[in-house]
Design a protein around this motif. Structure first.
Motif, PDB file in Angstrom:
ATOM      1  N   SER A 124       0.822  -1.206   0.000  1.00  0.00           N
ATOM      2  CA  SER A 124       0.000   0.000   0.000  1.00  0.00           C
ATOM      3  C   SER A 124       0.857   1.258   0.000  1.00  0.00           C
ATOM      4  O   SER A 124       2.045   1.230   0.371  1.00  0.00           O
ATOM      5  CB  SER A 124      -0.910   0.018   1.235  1.00  0.00           C
ATOM      6  N   TYR A 125       0.234   2.358  -0.412  1.00  0.00           N
ATOM      7  CA  TYR A 125       0.904   3.659  -0.338  1.00  0.00           C
ATOM      8  C   TYR A 125       1.342   3.939   1.091  1.00  0.00           C
ATOM      9  O   TYR A 125       2.446   4.465   1.326  1.00  0.00           O
ATOM     10  CB  TYR A 125      -0.057   4.749  -0.821  1.00  0.00           C
ATOM     11  N   GLU A 126       0.516   3.592   2.058  1.00  0.00           N
ATOM     12  CA  GLU A 126       0.830   3.865   3.459  1.00  0.00           C
ATOM     13  C   GLU A 126       2.110   3.140   3.893  1.00  0.00           C
ATOM     14  O   GLU A 126       2.976   3.720   4.541  1.00  0.00           O
ATOM     15  CB  GLU A 126      -0.345   3.440   4.354  1.00  0.00           C
ATOM     16  N   GLU A 127       2.226   1.864   3.520  1.00  0.00           N
ATOM     17  CA  GLU A 127       3.443   1.115   3.850  1.00  0.00           C
ATOM     18  C   GLU A 127       4.652   1.708   3.131  1.00  0.00           C
ATOM     19  O   GLU A 127       5.748   1.802   3.701  1.00  0.00           O
ATOM     20  CB  GLU A 127       3.286  -0.346   3.459  1.00  0.00           C
ATOM     21  N   LEU A 128       4.460   2.091   1.892  1.00  0.00           N
ATOM     22  CA  LEU A 128       5.558   2.651   1.100  1.00  0.00           C
ATOM     23  C   LEU A 128       6.136   3.889   1.763  1.00  0.00           C
ATOM     24  O   LEU A 128       7.357   3.997   1.942  1.00  0.00           O
ATOM     25  CB  LEU A 128       5.072   2.972  -0.314  1.00  0.00           C
ATOM     26  N   VAL A 129       5.300   4.835   2.145  1.00  0.00           N
ATOM     27  CA  VAL A 129       5.826   6.083   2.705  1.00  0.00           C
ATOM     28  C   VAL A 129       6.442   5.854   4.087  1.00  0.00           C
ATOM     29  O   VAL A 129       7.401   6.539   4.468  1.00  0.00           O
ATOM     30  CB  VAL A 129       4.771   7.203   2.733  1.00  0.00           C
ATOM     31  N   ALA A 130       5.911   4.867   4.826  1.00  0.00           N
ATOM     32  CA  ALA A 130       6.523   4.531   6.113  1.00  0.00           C
ATOM     33  C   ALA A 130       7.919   3.952   5.904  1.00  0.00           C
ATOM     34  O   ALA A 130       8.833   4.203   6.700  1.00  0.00           O
ATOM     35  CB  ALA A 130       5.650   3.541   6.875  1.00  0.00           C
ATOM     36  N   GLY A 131       8.110   3.189   4.827  1.00  0.00           N
ATOM     37  CA  GLY A 131       9.424   2.644   4.517  1.00  0.00           C
ATOM     38  C   GLY A 131      10.391   3.680   3.977  1.00  0.00           C
ATOM     39  O   GLY A 131      11.614   3.553   4.141  1.00  0.00           O
ATOM     40  N   ILE A 132       9.873   4.707   3.340  1.00  0.00           N
ATOM     41  CA  ILE A 132      10.706   5.791   2.801  1.00  0.00           C
ATOM     42  C   ILE A 132      11.257   6.688   3.913  1.00  0.00           C
ATOM     43  O   ILE A 132      12.382   7.175   3.833  1.00  0.00           O
ATOM     44  CB  ILE A 132       9.873   6.636   1.807  1.00  0.00           C
ATOM     45  N   LEU A 133      10.464   6.906   4.954  1.00  0.00           N
ATOM     46  CA  LEU A 133      10.790   7.916   5.960  1.00  0.00           C
ATOM     47  C   LEU A 133      12.123   7.699   6.682  1.00  0.00           C
ATOM     48  O   LEU A 133      12.839   8.686   6.926  1.00  0.00           O
ATOM     49  CB  LEU A 133       9.643   8.035   6.969  1.00  0.00           C
ATOM     50  N   PRO A 134      12.517   6.479   7.077  1.00  0.00           N
ATOM     51  CA  PRO A 134      13.771   6.358   7.826  1.00  0.00           C
ATOM     52  C   PRO A 134      14.992   6.924   7.128  1.00  0.00           C
ATOM     53  O   PRO A 134      15.894   7.452   7.800  1.00  0.00           O
ATOM     54  CB  PRO A 134      13.890   4.845   8.045  1.00  0.00           C
ATOM     55  N   CYS A 135      15.057   6.857   5.813  1.00  0.00           N
ATOM     56  CA  CYS A 135      16.207   7.428   5.114  1.00  0.00           C
ATOM     57  C   CYS A 135      16.314   8.925   5.375  1.00  0.00           C
ATOM     58  O   CYS A 135      17.419   9.465   5.494  1.00  0.00           O
ATOM     59  CB  CYS A 135      16.100   7.144   3.611  1.00  0.00           C
ATOM     60  N   PHE A 136      15.196   9.602   5.493  1.00  0.00           N
ATOM     61  CA  PHE A 136      15.196  11.021   5.856  1.00  0.00           C
ATOM     62  C   PHE A 136      15.520  11.200   7.338  1.00  0.00           C
ATOM     63  O   PHE A 136      16.462  11.907   7.707  1.00  0.00           O
ATOM     64  CB  PHE A 136      13.819  11.649   5.576  1.00  0.00           C
ATOM     65  N   TRP A 137      14.712  10.554   8.165  1.00  0.00           N
ATOM     66  CA  TRP A 137      14.715  10.857   9.596  1.00  0.00           C
ATOM     67  C   TRP A 137      15.990  10.375  10.270  1.00  0.00           C
ATOM     68  O   TRP A 137      16.573  11.080  11.101  1.00  0.00           O
ATOM     69  CB  TRP A 137      13.493  10.229  10.244  1.00  0.00           C
ATOM     70  N   VAL A 138      16.465   9.178   9.937  1.00  0.00           N
ATOM     71  CA  VAL A 138      17.689   8.664  10.549  1.00  0.00           C
ATOM     72  C   VAL A 138      18.880   9.538  10.161  1.00  0.00           C
ATOM     73  O   VAL A 138      19.720   9.871  11.011  1.00  0.00           O
ATOM     74  CB  VAL A 138      17.918   7.193  10.150  1.00  0.00           C
ATOM     75  N   TYR A 139      18.956   9.937   8.900  1.00  0.00           N
ATOM     76  CA  TYR A 139      20.072  10.789   8.487  1.00  0.00           C
ATOM     77  C   TYR A 139      20.018  12.150   9.169  1.00  0.00           C
ATOM     78  O   TYR A 139      21.057  12.720   9.518  1.00  0.00           O
ATOM     79  CB  TYR A 139      20.079  10.952   6.960  1.00  0.00           C
ATOM     80  N   TRP A 140      18.823  12.680   9.360  1.00  0.00           N
ATOM     81  CA  TRP A 140      18.692  13.953  10.062  1.00  0.00           C
ATOM     82  C   TRP A 140      19.163  13.804  11.504  1.00  0.00           C
ATOM     83  O   TRP A 140      19.920  14.638  12.028  1.00  0.00           O
ATOM     84  CB  TRP A 140      17.251  14.440  10.006  1.00  0.00           C
ATOM     85  N   GLU A 141      18.756  12.725  12.180  1.00  0.00           N
ATOM     86  CA  GLU A 141      19.204  12.502  13.550  1.00  0.00           C
ATOM     87  C   GLU A 141      20.723  12.325  13.597  1.00  0.00           C
ATOM     88  O   GLU A 141      21.397  12.856  14.480  1.00  0.00           O
ATOM     89  CB  GLU A 141      18.513  11.288  14.167  1.00  0.00           C
ATOM     90  N   VAL A 142      21.255  11.557  12.660  1.00  0.00           N
ATOM     91  CA  VAL A 142      22.708  11.348  12.609  1.00  0.00           C
ATOM     92  C   VAL A 142      23.435  12.676  12.392  1.00  0.00           C
ATOM     93  O   VAL A 142      24.422  12.984  13.078  1.00  0.00           O
ATOM     94  CB  VAL A 142      23.066  10.341  11.500  1.00  0.00           C
ATOM     95  N   GLY A 143      22.971  13.470  11.427  1.00  0.00           N
ATOM     96  CA  GLY A 143      23.614  14.756  11.171  1.00  0.00           C
ATOM     97  C   GLY A 143      23.626  15.645  12.400  1.00  0.00           C
ATOM     98  O   GLY A 143      24.663  16.248  12.739  1.00  0.00           O
ATOM     99  N   CYS A 144      22.493  15.713  13.099  1.00  0.00           N
ATOM    100  CA  CYS A 144      22.391  16.559  14.298  1.00  0.00           C
ATOM    101  C   CYS A 144      23.238  16.011  15.446  1.00  0.00           C
ATOM    102  O   CYS A 144      23.728  16.778  16.286  1.00  0.00           O
ATOM    103  CB  CYS A 144      20.938  16.675  14.738  1.00  0.00           C
ATOM    104  N   HIS A 145      23.406  14.694  15.493  1.00  0.00           N
ATOM    105  CA  HIS A 145      24.214  14.070  16.538  1.00  0.00           C
ATOM    106  C   HIS A 145      25.704  14.263  16.269  1.00  0.00           C
ATOM    107  O   HIS A 145      26.484  14.521  17.195  1.00  0.00           O
ATOM    108  CB  HIS A 145      23.878  12.576  16.603  1.00  0.00           C
ATOM    109  N   VAL A 146      26.098  14.126  15.022  1.00  0.00           N
ATOM    110  CA  VAL A 146      27.515  14.162  14.680  1.00  0.00           C
ATOM    111  C   VAL A 146      28.066  15.592  14.674  1.00  0.00           C
ATOM    112  O   VAL A 146      29.194  15.827  15.124  1.00  0.00           O
ATOM    113  CB  VAL A 146      27.751  13.487  13.307  1.00  0.00           C
ATOM    114  N   LYS A 147      27.296  16.541  14.163  1.00  0.00           N
ATOM    115  CA  LYS A 147      27.842  17.892  13.939  1.00  0.00           C
ATOM    116  C   LYS A 147      28.462  18.513  15.192  1.00  0.00           C
ATOM    117  O   LYS A 147      29.599  19.018  15.131  1.00  0.00           O
ATOM    118  CB  LYS A 147      26.766  18.806  13.356  1.00  0.00           C
ATOM    119  N   PRO A 148      27.785  18.521  16.350  1.00  0.00           N
ATOM    120  CA  PRO A 148      28.411  19.177  17.512  1.00  0.00           C
ATOM    121  C   PRO A 148      29.618  18.429  18.065  1.00  0.00           C
ATOM    122  O   PRO A 148      30.408  19.001  18.827  1.00  0.00           O
ATOM    123  CB  PRO A 148      27.274  19.231  18.550  1.00  0.00           C
ATOM    124  N   ARG A 149      29.785  17.160  17.667  1.00  0.00           N
ATOM    125  CA  ARG A 149      30.893  16.351  18.162  1.00  0.00           C
ATOM    126  C   ARG A 149      32.051  16.287  17.176  1.00  0.00           C
ATOM    127  O   ARG A 149      33.098  15.719  17.481  1.00  0.00           O
ATOM    128  CB  ARG A 149      30.394  14.917  18.430  1.00  0.00           C
TER     129      ARG A 149
END
Length: 220
Positions: A124-149
């Motif tokens: 379903s479209y719903e499953e698809l977009v849920a599977g797409i999101l981690p590539c955005f969200w995990v990288y954003w969390e990683v970027g914010c975690h790594v930058k100050p360190r």
């Protein structure tokens, strides 16, 4: 809590495993071996070529104009902006055009992109977009975690700046909103399937960095 907040909290141990991975710790310190980063950027370029197609399919299937615009723009960014980043790193780390073109996806890269393509083609479209999101969200969390360190100067600073940029966080928020909207209108069974897709894609994110750190190849 919203669907996204609930699954994000559930996966806190997995997310911490990503943040604690030696690939990212050494990247922050500027000590990551160049060959591991070369492995990563070549595989990431192969990943993004497929991810952009998945985003385009999500745009075609989106039930709202906002979804169609967001995912079509995301597909364009995956091709243009991040490919430009890769080309700069290819030059910096001595990845020739011939090497890049001759490279094939590792088992982890192929598994991740094939999983997302299967969601786009058969679920379903719903499953698809849920599977797409981690590539955005995990990288954003990683970027914010790594930058100050991050050490300064740092060979990997352009990579860090890309994923810690406010504009990337804003794009992540927009995709999160689309996923939460899809979840609100979904049945309980569909929301359960969405959680599975999000969970699996986040696991693949860890596997992708781990395979780059190990410079993984096909075992046979």
């Amino acid at each position: 809590m919203s669907f996204c907040d609930t699954i994000w909290e559930e996966l806190a141990p997995l997310r911490q495993s990503i943040l604690d991975h030696p690939f990212l710790n050494e990247l922050a310190a500027g000590t990551l071996e160049a060959e591991s980063f070369r492995h990563y950027i070549v595989q990431d370029s192969l990943y993004l070529a497929e991810y952009s197609r998945v985003l385009a399919l999500a745009a075609a299937r989106a039930p709202t104009a906002a979804g169609r615009l967001e995912f079509s723009d995301g597909a364009k960014v995956a091709v243009q902006v991040e490919e430009a980043l890769h080309q700069a790193f290819f030059a910096q780390f001595g990845v020739t055009a011939d090497r890049a073109e001759a490279s094939e996806p590792t088992p982890e890269c192929l598994a991740y992109t094939s999983y997302l393509s299967a969601l786009a083609a058969t679920r379903s479209y719903e499953e698809l977009v849920a599977g797409i999101l981690p590539c955005f969200w995990v990288y954003w969390e990683v970027g914010c975690h790594v930058k100050p360190r991050a050490a300064s100067p740092n060979t990997y600073a352009p990579w860090i700046e890309t994923y810690a940029a406010p504009s990337f966080g804003e794009a992540t928020d927009r995709v999160r909103a689309l996923v939460d909207e899809a979840a609100r209108n979904a049945t309980p069974d569909t929301r359960k399937a969405m959680a599975t897709a999000f969970r699996n894609a986040t696991r693949y994110e860890w596997m992708f960095w781990d395979s780059a750190y190990r410079r993984a190849a096909w075992p046979i």
